[in-house]
Design a protein around this motif. Structure first.
Motif, short mmCIF file in Angstrom:
data_model
loop_
_atom_site.label_atom_id
_atom_site.label_comp_id
_atom_site.label_asym_id
_atom_site.label_seq_id
_atom_site.Cartn_x
_atom_site.Cartn_y
_atom_site.Cartn_z
N ASP A 30 0.85 -1.19 0.00
CA ASP A 30 0.00 0.00 0.00
C ASP A 30 0.88 1.24 0.00
O ASP A 30 1.78 1.37 0.83
N GLU A 64 0.65 5.40 0.15
CA GLU A 64 -0.25 6.53 0.41
C GLU A 64 0.56 7.81 0.62
O GLU A 64 1.75 7.75 0.91
N ALA A 85 -3.74 17.62 8.08
CA ALA A 85 -4.52 18.75 7.59
C ALA A 85 -3.59 19.85 7.06
O ALA A 85 -3.91 20.55 6.11
N ASN A 97 -1.55 12.58 15.75
CA ASN A 97 -2.18 13.91 15.87
C ASN A 97 -1.74 14.86 14.76
O ASN A 97 -2.01 16.05 14.84
N GLY A 114 -2.06 24.67 11.82
CA GLY A 114 -3.05 23.61 12.01
C GLY A 114 -2.46 22.24 12.29
O GLY A 114 -3.13 21.22 12.09
N GLY A 144 -1.23 19.33 14.89
CA GLY A 144 -1.77 18.90 16.19
C GLY A 144 -0.75 19.10 17.29
O GLY A 144 0.33 19.66 17.09
N ALA A 176 3.37 9.94 21.83
CA ALA A 176 3.18 8.57 21.36
C ALA A 176 4.51 8.00 20.87
O ALA A 176 4.70 6.79 20.86
N GLU A 191 5.73 8.04 17.84
CA GLU A 191 5.73 7.57 16.45
C GLU A 191 6.68 8.38 15.56
O GLU A 191 7.30 7.84 14.65
N ALA A 206 -6.28 18.05 13.07
CA ALA A 206 -5.00 18.05 12.36
C ALA A 206 -4.78 16.79 11.54
O ALA A 206 -3.86 16.73 10.72
N ARG A 207 -5.59 15.77 11.78
CA ARG A 207 -5.40 14.51 11.07
C ARG A 207 -6.75 14.00 10.57
O ARG A 207 -7.25 13.00 11.06
N PRO A 208 -7.36 14.73 9.59
CA PRO A 208 -8.72 14.36 9.17
C PRO A 208 -8.81 13.05 8.40
O PRO A 208 -9.77 12.31 8.55
N ALA A 209 -7.79 12.75 7.56
CA ALA A 209 -7.85 11.53 6.75
C ALA A 209 -7.02 10.43 7.40
O ALA A 209 -5.89 10.67 7.83
N TYR A 249 -5.09 6.63 7.37
CA TYR A 249 -4.41 5.78 6.40
C TYR A 249 -5.26 4.55 6.10
O TYR A 249 -5.95 4.04 6.99
N VAL A 250 -5.22 4.13 4.85
CA VAL A 250 -5.96 2.93 4.46
C VAL A 250 -5.31 1.72 5.11
O VAL A 250 -5.98 0.83 5.63
N HIS A 251 -3.97 1.70 5.06
CA HIS A 251 -3.22 0.61 5.68
C HIS A 251 -3.03 0.94 7.16
O HIS A 251 -2.24 1.80 7.52
N ARG A 262 -2.27 0.16 11.25
CA ARG A 262 -1.58 -0.70 12.21
C ARG A 262 -1.68 -0.01 13.56
O ARG A 262 -1.83 1.20 13.63
N PRO A 263 -1.63 -0.80 14.66
CA PRO A 263 -1.73 -0.16 15.97
C PRO A 263 -0.57 0.77 16.20
O PRO A 263 0.58 0.45 15.91
N ARG A 264 -0.87 1.97 16.66
CA ARG A 264 0.18 2.95 16.92
C ARG A 264 0.31 3.19 18.42
O ARG A 264 -0.66 3.19 19.13
N ALA A 265 1.53 3.36 18.89
CA ALA A 265 1.84 3.70 20.28
C ALA A 265 1.39 2.60 21.24
O ALA A 265 0.73 1.64 20.86
#
Lengths: 249, 235
Positions: free
Chosen positions: A97, A99, A104, A170, A209, A211, A216, A218, B105-108, B110-112, B114-117
């Motif tokens: 995949d 992407e 935002a 975020n 804008g 977050g 976390a 990441e 801040a994160r409207p979309a 991911y399609v793929h 996975r668990p985060r954090a």
């Protein structure tokens, strides 16, 4: 190698996008991920279809242009940039995949290309030193303690690719912003603007804008340059110090 | 060309802190640490229940006279209550506003996926909501006695605690909330240290260990009370 790709296709910024499936064949394990996409695009052009748009420039892991989320990971499974990710990290017959960065503050322009000019505006808010620099100065003119030089260099490694934002649940730009603040604030050259730098860059980051940080972690995991999570702690410390000083004046 | 006169006023420190995402996180960290300090004291006080009704009730009555003769009866208690309510409100309001910002801040997605954090990190928001609802129930149950099961007796906390934990739902609600508390403190304490700029590479292991120990001690200490009632150690 024969692979199935599921790629985000989006005609324009205001158009709806969707994942499209493509089969690619004849991929060498020694190809980089971007060369694999080049192979797909050559095939698409020959078939008269629109090639997949993606950002790339140096292809040697130093410019920060490439920006793909591969199987849910910013820059894919290896800790490097997408251009330095090689197909040997995948198995023959895999479905992959692909992407764009999702945030935002990073709107999609086309397919896998996003607008990262929000980063430029954060840098413009204070990610520089106001001094006529000219040619490289004599190295011993301004003594910098070795630990400070190492600290500054570690943070100066940031290439502004935006993987931290893409990986953050975020959509926060804390790691990027903190890397530049820590890089300049520890050096004597950055000292005159130490307080205004952190206050203005954080304010700009909020305005764009992005977050907030929920720690976390990441971002630090995704960063191809290994900027550590404590970089954000350092920025918080600088911000609190600057806020206290501004209030005391 | 004439220089423009600066007419903008420097905003106050409170305004700067509240308007910034970094500043608002500081509010969360400080209010969280205030509540954490209270919880440690509260947990230690609760353990007096294992030394019989006399000692526990005596401790509960002493809480009303703390600071005497300087403080009038219940003054200290009310002072603590006011600080705690302020901390809870500040913590919840900033959490709500920061969460709104984060989600925007994160409207979309991911399609793929996975668990985060870590689990503790991902459950901060819902864990916080659970804890908020628990506090309301807890106060109505054992402070005001409004929703207390089997006749609330003012001034007899030992009996009231035993009554609450003699019902299955009292035990379930309390134990679930305390597990949520453990997870919340585990990520929250370490996070607060980072937000306040106290973390560093050399201190990271110590901070994480402190967070784990605090979370474990608080959860175990609080859960000991309903377990004590269930096993008839406390009756």
């Amino acid at each position: 190698m024969k692979l199935t790709l599921r790629v985000w296709r989006q005609r324009a910024a205001d158009a709806d996008g969707a994942m499209s499936t493509y089969e690619v064949d004849g991929i060498s394990p020694d190809m980089s991920f971007l060369e694999m996409l080049d192979t797909l695009n050559e095939d698409l052009i020959l078939r008269g279809e629109d090639p997949v748009a993606f950002d790339h420039d140096c292809r040697e892991g130093i410019c920060g242009a490439c920006s793909l989320v591969v199987n849910g990971d910013a820059h894919g499974p290896e800790r490097t940039t997408t251009c330095q990710l090689h197909m040997r990290s995948f198995q023959d017959g895999d479905t992959i995949d692909v992407e764009p960065w999702r945030a935002a503050a990073f709107p999609v322009i086309k397919d896998l290309v996003v607008d990262r000019s929000a980063f430029d505006r954060i840098i413009q808010a204070g990610g520089y030193i106001t001094a006529p620099t000219g040619a490289a100065p004599e190295a011993h003119a301004t003594p910098v303690p070795k630990p400070d030089a190492d600290f500054a260099f570690e943070h100066a490694e940031c290439i502004g690719c935006g993987a931290c934002v893409a990986a953050c649940p975020n959509g926060a730009a804390m790691l990027f912003t903190s890397a530049k603040i820590n890089h300049l604030n520890v050096l004597p050259q950055g000292a005159p603007e130490r307080e205004t730098r952190v206050l203005e860059m954080v304010a700009q980051m909020d305005e764009e804008g992005f977050g907030g940080c929920t720690l976390a972690g990441e971002c630090a995991t995704a960063c191809p340059k290994g900027i550590p999570l404590v970089s954000i702690t350092g920025m918080n410390r600088e911000w609190l110090r600057a806020t206290r000083k501004a209030a005391g004046r | 060309m004439a220089l423009a006169t600066r007419t903008d006023r420097r905003s106050s420190i409170a305004r700067t802190v509240w308007d910034s995402s970094v500043g608002k996180k500081t509010v969360m960290a400080v209010s969280g640490l205030i509540m954490l300090l209270y919880l440690v004291v509260h947990m230690i006080g609760n353990l007096k229940i294992f030394f019989g009704p006399d000692e526990f009730n005596h401790y509960a009555h002493w809480l009303r006279t703390v600071g005497a003769p300087f403080m009038h009866e219940e003054w200290t208690l009310w002072l603590i209550r006011v600080v705690l309510v302020a901390a809870v409100v500040a913590h919840a309001v900033s959490a709500y506003q920061l969460s709104r910002r984060d989600i925007r801040a994160r409207p979309a997605k991911y399609v793929h996926r996975r668990p985060r954090a870590s689990y503790a990190t991902r459950t901060m928001r819902w864990g916080g909501v659970i804890l908020g609802l628990f506090i309301v129930w807890h106060v109505l149950d054992l402070t005001t006695g409004t929703v207390h099961s089997g006749g609330f007796q003012e001034g007899h906390p030992y009996q009231n605690v035993v009554d609450t934990f003699s019902t299955w739902y009292g035990d379930v609600v309390y134990i679930v909330a305390m597990l949520a508390l453990g997870l919340h403190v585990r990520h929250g304490f370490w996070s607060a240290a980072q937000t306040l700029g106290a973390g560093s590479r050399t201190r990271d292991r110590a901070l994480r260990a402190t967070a784990d120990v605090l979370a474990l001690l608080l959860t175990a200490g609080f859960i000991a009370v309903p377990v004590g009632v269930m096993t008839k150690v406390v009756s």
